[in-house]
Structures are given as structure tokens and as C-alpha cells.
Design an enzyme around this catalytic site. Sequence first.
Site, mmCIF file in Angstrom:
data_model
loop_
_atom_site.group_PDB
_atom_site.id
_atom_site.type_symbol
_atom_site.label_atom_id
_atom_site.label_comp_id
_atom_site.label_asym_id
_atom_site.label_seq_id
_atom_site.Cartn_x
_atom_site.Cartn_y
_atom_site.Cartn_z
ATOM 1 C CD1 TRP A 41 -2.182 -2.265 1.583
ATOM 2 C CD2 TRP A 41 -2.967 -1.158 -0.196
ATOM 3 N NE1 TRP A 41 -3.167 -3.027 1.001
ATOM 4 C CE2 TRP A 41 -3.670 -2.380 -0.081
ATOM 5 C CE3 TRP A 41 -3.288 -0.300 -1.254
ATOM 6 C CZ2 TRP A 41 -4.677 -2.757 -0.985
ATOM 7 C CZ3 TRP A 41 -4.287 -0.679 -2.141
ATOM 8 C CH2 TRP A 41 -4.966 -1.885 -2.009
ATOM 9 C CE LYS A 83 -8.881 -1.872 3.667
ATOM 10 N NZ LYS A 83 -8.985 -3.058 2.836
ATOM 11 C CG ASP A 121 -3.417 4.005 3.888
ATOM 12 O OD1 ASP A 121 -4.487 3.811 4.494
ATOM 13 O OD2 ASP A 121 -3.119 3.429 2.822
#
Length: 371
Positions: free
Chosen positions: A103, A202, A178
Site C-alpha cells: 500500500w 474494513k 494511511d
Amino acid sequence: MTMNRPYNFSAGPAAIPEEVLQQAAAEMLDWHGSGMGVMEMSHRGKEFIAIYEQAEADLRELLAVPPEFKILFMQGGGLAENAIVPLNLSRAATVDFVVTGSWSQKSRKEAAKYAAEVRTAASGEESHFTTLPDPAGWQLSRGASYVHICSNETIHGVEFQELPDLRALGSDAPLVIDFSSHVASRPVDWSRVSLAFGGAQKNLGPAGLTLVVVREDLLGHALPACPSAFDYKIVAENHSMFNTPPTWGIYMAGLTFQWLKRQREGAASGVAAMEQRNIAKARLLYDFIDQSQFYVNKVAANCRSRMNIPFFLRDESRNDAFLAGAKERGLLQLKGHKSVGGMRASIYNAMPLAGVQALVDYLQDFERTAA
Ligand SMILES: Cc1ncc(COP(=O)(O)O)c(C=O)c1O
């Protein structure tokens, strides 16, 4: 009414607390006697404004967001933020990245479209992202517009157990995190963070809602090419309603925040209670994997994610049988990410300890029958 649902280990979109789904189902056709479902309401009507304000206030309380930070409810997901952050914060200058997995790698690549220069201050690539580079060794640029980290790497299963203190490392750049895959699973140290972003799908609710928490002094520096709908200052001034916000996502996240506020572990409640539960869940699973000769997790012990636990069968020819047997037992979506292979158990807030215990029981039984 509660149903006997399977345990869902998806990395995202992921399991949502059953109480939240039940409440949404009950309110689907008529929210609080308004005669409308939430998806059918004007975002400017008093009913939705009430939902929005409650959600924002609850999130501020749950994450202890200080008053000098704005909470923005946006769209586009984590990947859009990879562009929106540099469009707003880079000032077309240098930005620093710490690369700790897929990511943050993606974030760095996207930022290169907008920043004058993208530097890699540190990388875990040599260890195949099984360790996090020690902040003491980060090569931070002088005068960088910001430093980006992914505080929990969903695919590689590494998590910062403590956020870096950039000032102590000699940098006065804002820290961007993030936190898509561990938001609300543990408290955030806002004294070290200037901007946090994450997709909701999530730990907070359905896909389609993106959360941004940003310190006020960072607003107002967007590049001229930044789309108005992605300019944090414009979004903040319009209370996330410059354009139509993801109303359903905000409502579902709001129900999740209420659920979080009800959670208790001893004297702890809310996110502190979730953290205790998440520590216990992760310990149960890692301890089992570590004592086994049959399964392996390759991440260094002090970098392991509490949320996303990738693991491998030492004999990978049994992978399909493992997944089929898991599904039969009501243990869903355990297949690892295609870039890493093997298995991955994502055990976000909505996964109870009993679900992790059911997985451990299955791991044990599968090992025994395969021996
Ligand atoms: C840590 C992290 N960042 C970013 C993303 C990308 O989010 P989205 O698919 O919402 O753009 C994900 C998605 O899985 C993620 O886990």
C-alpha cells in the site's frame, strides 16, 4: 433476532457487526418514522443532517480527535487519497515516503504525479516487508512537504506499534498516515499525526466512504489543478457537502460508531476496549501459528499486525483442501492476497474472540487430519 452467521475473515470489504446490520435492516424502509429510508433522503434535509452530525461527534469522541483537526467524509477510497493528499499537501515540492508494503508502494508511485520529487526515506523491501525499518535510520529530507507512512499494511501484515515522532527525528514535516485497515482498532496519537485517511470498508462500514482527519493549518494549499470536490479546504468549509456525500456509508459508519461506544472490556470502553480485545485475538492466533510446525507467519514479532495475519501452510499443496474445509466450517474468505499467496485472516473489530477461537480449532484439526 440473531442469526448463526459464518465467521468472515475478509480483508475488505469486511464483516460488519451483526447488531449494526440488524439495525440497518430494521430502519431500511422507514428511518425513525420519517417515512423514508436513509438512501432516499436529501443530504441537506434535517433527518440526514442529524445522522451526519451524530456520526461526526461520535467519531471525534471515539478517536479523541483534537479540536484543531477537521473530520471529512469523502469518496474515492484509499487509492484516490494517494492522489488527493499530494494534490493538497505537496505544494509541488519534495515528499518523503517510508515504504513498508504494497500500500505504501502504491501511494509513493501515485504521489510522483503531483509532487516535484518523491523520496524514499526508508524501505522494508529487503526483508520482503517482514520488518519495519527502524525510524532512527530514516533518511528524512530537509523541508519535505510531508512524510507518508501506511500505519498498517493490509497485505503484508505489518503494523506500526508506535507512530514515529518526526520532531524527535529532526524533521518538522507533517506526518500523513494511511490507517485504512486499523482505524478504530487502537487509539491514535494525534500529537504525532497531521493527516490520517482510510477507506471505511474494513473497520468502519461499507465501501464508498473515505475518512480524512486533517489538521486545520494544512488546509488551503491545494495545487491549482486539484478538483474542487477533493480540495480539503472546500470540503471542510462545506461540512463534507460540497457535493453529495456518501450518505449510506456515513449512516452505516454512524451505527458502527454507536456500536463501538457500547463495547466494554473491564473498565475500558470504545476504542480502548477494542484495543484490548484485538490484542487478545491476535495473540491467540499468532501463539497457535508460532507453536505449530505446520503453519508459519514470517513477520518479525514486533512488527506484526493485530488486524491482518498472513500465514502459510508449509506444504502448500494442501492450500485448496484447507480453504474448502474452512468454508465447510463457516470460516470464510481466508485466501491470501494474490501477490503474497498462502492464507490471510483479517480480524477487524467486528470479529469476536470466538471467531478467532473457531479458526484456531480448525487450524488444529486440519493439521491433525493432514498429519
Ligand atoms: C492500507 C490500505 N490502503 C489503501 C487501500 C485502498 O483502498 P481503496 O480500495 O478503498 O481505494 C487499501 C485497500 O485494501 C488498504 O488496505
